[in-house]
Every structure is written in C-alpha cells, then in structure tokens.
Design a protein around this motif. Structure first.
Motif, PDB file in Angstrom:
ATOM      1  N   ILE A  23      42.420  39.792  37.965  1.00  0.00           N
ATOM      2  CA  ILE A  23      41.267  40.675  38.141  1.00  0.00           C
ATOM      3  C   ILE A  23      40.126  40.238  37.224  1.00  0.00           C
ATOM      4  O   ILE A  23      38.965  40.221  37.618  1.00  0.00           O
ATOM      5  CB  ILE A  23      41.634  42.146  37.853  1.00  0.00           C
ATOM      6  N   MET A  24      40.469  39.856  36.008  1.00  0.00           N
ATOM      7  CA  MET A  24      39.449  39.449  35.050  1.00  0.00           C
ATOM      8  C   MET A  24      38.746  38.164  35.485  1.00  0.00           C
ATOM      9  O   MET A  24      37.577  37.969  35.157  1.00  0.00           O
ATOM     10  CB  MET A  24      40.071  39.279  33.665  1.00  0.00           C
ATOM     11  N   ALA A  25      39.443  37.292  36.197  1.00  0.00           N
ATOM     12  CA  ALA A  25      38.878  36.022  36.684  1.00  0.00           C
ATOM     13  C   ALA A  25      38.174  35.273  35.559  1.00  0.00           C
ATOM     14  O   ALA A  25      37.051  34.808  35.708  1.00  0.00           O
ATOM     15  CB  ALA A  25      37.953  36.266  37.866  1.00  0.00           C
ATOM     16  N   LYS A  68      31.546  40.096  31.243  1.00  0.00           N
ATOM     17  CA  LYS A  68      31.623  40.171  32.705  1.00  0.00           C
ATOM     18  C   LYS A  68      33.063  40.390  33.164  1.00  0.00           C
ATOM     19  O   LYS A  68      33.314  41.156  34.089  1.00  0.00           O
ATOM     20  CB  LYS A  68      31.067  38.894  33.341  1.00  0.00           C
ATOM     21  N   SER A  69      33.991  39.721  32.504  1.00  0.00           N
ATOM     22  CA  SER A  69      35.397  39.871  32.901  1.00  0.00           C
ATOM     23  C   SER A  69      35.903  41.284  32.622  1.00  0.00           C
ATOM     24  O   SER A  69      36.685  41.829  33.397  1.00  0.00           O
ATOM     25  CB  SER A  69      36.281  38.834  32.214  1.00  0.00           C
ATOM     26  N   MET A  70      35.429  41.896  31.536  1.00  0.00           N
ATOM     27  CA  MET A  70      35.833  43.273  31.242  1.00  0.00           C
ATOM     28  C   MET A  70      35.236  44.232  32.264  1.00  0.00           C
ATOM     29  O   MET A  70      35.887  45.199  32.663  1.00  0.00           O
ATOM     30  CB  MET A  70      35.416  43.664  29.815  1.00  0.00           C
ATOM     31  N   ASP A  71      34.019  43.948  32.732  1.00  0.00           N
ATOM     32  CA  ASP A  71      33.429  44.755  33.807  1.00  0.00           C
ATOM     33  C   ASP A  71      34.273  44.642  35.076  1.00  0.00           C
ATOM     34  O   ASP A  71      34.528  45.639  35.755  1.00  0.00           O
ATOM     35  CB  ASP A  71      31.990  44.322  34.097  1.00  0.00           C
ATOM     36  N   ARG A  72      34.724  43.418  35.386  1.00  0.00           N
ATOM     37  CA  ARG A  72      35.580  43.217  36.572  1.00  0.00           C
ATOM     38  C   ARG A  72      36.903  43.954  36.404  1.00  0.00           C
ATOM     39  O   ARG A  72      37.426  44.535  37.358  1.00  0.00           O
ATOM     40  CB  ARG A  72      35.828  41.721  36.807  1.00  0.00           C
ATOM     41  N   LEU A  73      37.428  43.954  35.199  1.00  0.00           N
ATOM     42  CA  LEU A  73      38.690  44.658  34.938  1.00  0.00           C
ATOM     43  C   LEU A  73      38.510  46.163  35.115  1.00  0.00           C
ATOM     44  O   LEU A  73      39.322  46.816  35.771  1.00  0.00           O
ATOM     45  CB  LEU A  73      39.178  44.341  33.530  1.00  0.00           C
ATOM     46  N   ARG A  74      37.432  46.711  34.575  1.00  0.00           N
ATOM     47  CA  ARG A  74      37.171  48.152  34.733  1.00  0.00           C
ATOM     48  C   ARG A  74      37.006  48.520  36.207  1.00  0.00           C
ATOM     49  O   ARG A  74      37.501  49.537  36.671  1.00  0.00           O
ATOM     50  CB  ARG A  74      35.936  48.556  33.942  1.00  0.00           C
ATOM     51  N   ALA A  75      36.331  47.660  36.938  1.00  0.00           N
ATOM     52  CA  ALA A  75      36.105  47.923  38.360  1.00  0.00           C
ATOM     53  C   ALA A  75      37.358  47.686  39.192  1.00  0.00           C
ATOM     54  O   ALA A  75      37.624  48.392  40.170  1.00  0.00           O
ATOM     55  CB  ALA A  75      34.970  47.044  38.882  1.00  0.00           C
ATOM     56  N   GLY A  76      38.159  46.708  38.816  1.00  0.00           N
ATOM     57  CA  GLY A  76      39.315  46.304  39.625  1.00  0.00           C
ATOM     58  C   GLY A  76      40.576  47.091  39.406  1.00  0.00           C
ATOM     59  O   GLY A  76      41.369  47.247  40.337  1.00  0.00           O
ATOM     60  N   CYS A  77      40.775  47.632  38.236  1.00  0.00           N
ATOM     61  CA  CYS A  77      42.030  48.345  37.967  1.00  0.00           C
ATOM     62  C   CYS A  77      42.214  49.601  38.822  1.00  0.00           C
ATOM     63  O   CYS A  77      43.287  49.771  39.386  1.00  0.00           O
ATOM     64  CB  CYS A  77      42.154  48.682  36.486  1.00  0.00           C
TER      65      CYS A  77
END
Length: 83
Positions: A23-25, A68-77
């Motif tokens: 998710i973090m990519a 950016k990866s933490m934003d993706r993690l917050r959005a993806g979890c």
C-alpha cells in the motif's frame, strides 16, 4: 482466548505486513527480520500465550516520498480492512 497455530499466525502477520508495504508503494532499502512470535511477558510460561510482530524498516528514501507513502497508507488501509 482463541488458540491458533503459531506457524499460521506467523504467515498471516507476514502477509499483512507485506500488504502494508505494498500500500505504501515506497521504493527504498527494506530491512526485514521476518515475523516473530515471542511469549507474552505478563503470563506464566505454562500458559503458552504469545504475541506476533513483524518489525521492518525502509530507508534511503527522501522525506517527501515518505510523506506521500504515509498518505497512501492512511488512504489504503480502511479500504483493505478485512481482506
């Protein structure tokens, strides 16, 4: 308490951890020790109560990419909860 096979829990923890990294990519160097199943300290050893954890880290990544990866993690979890 639910009784589960240690190897099954270890595999599940590693799979979940891999999904988080996915998710973090985040592209960088990953330090991965693998899942660990240590005994819980607050129980008598005869009770065979364990906890599962999978520590890892990603390094040599610019701060902006980490953000950016933490934003993706917050959005993806939330979307992947229960998968």
């Amino acid at each position: 308490m639910e009784v589960r096979d240690i190897d099954a829990v270890k595999a599940e923890v590693e799979q979940t951890s891999s999904r988080i990294l996915e998710i973090m990519a985040l592209k960088g160097k990953v330090d991965d020790a693998g899942a660990m199943i240590p005994p819980c300290a607050n129980y008598d050893s005869s009770e065979k109560v364990y906890r599962a954890r999978h520590p890892w880290s990603v390094y040599q990544v610019p701060v902006a990419e980490m953000e950016k990866s933490m934003d993706r993690l917050r959005a993806g979890c939330p979307r992947r909860a229960g998968q």
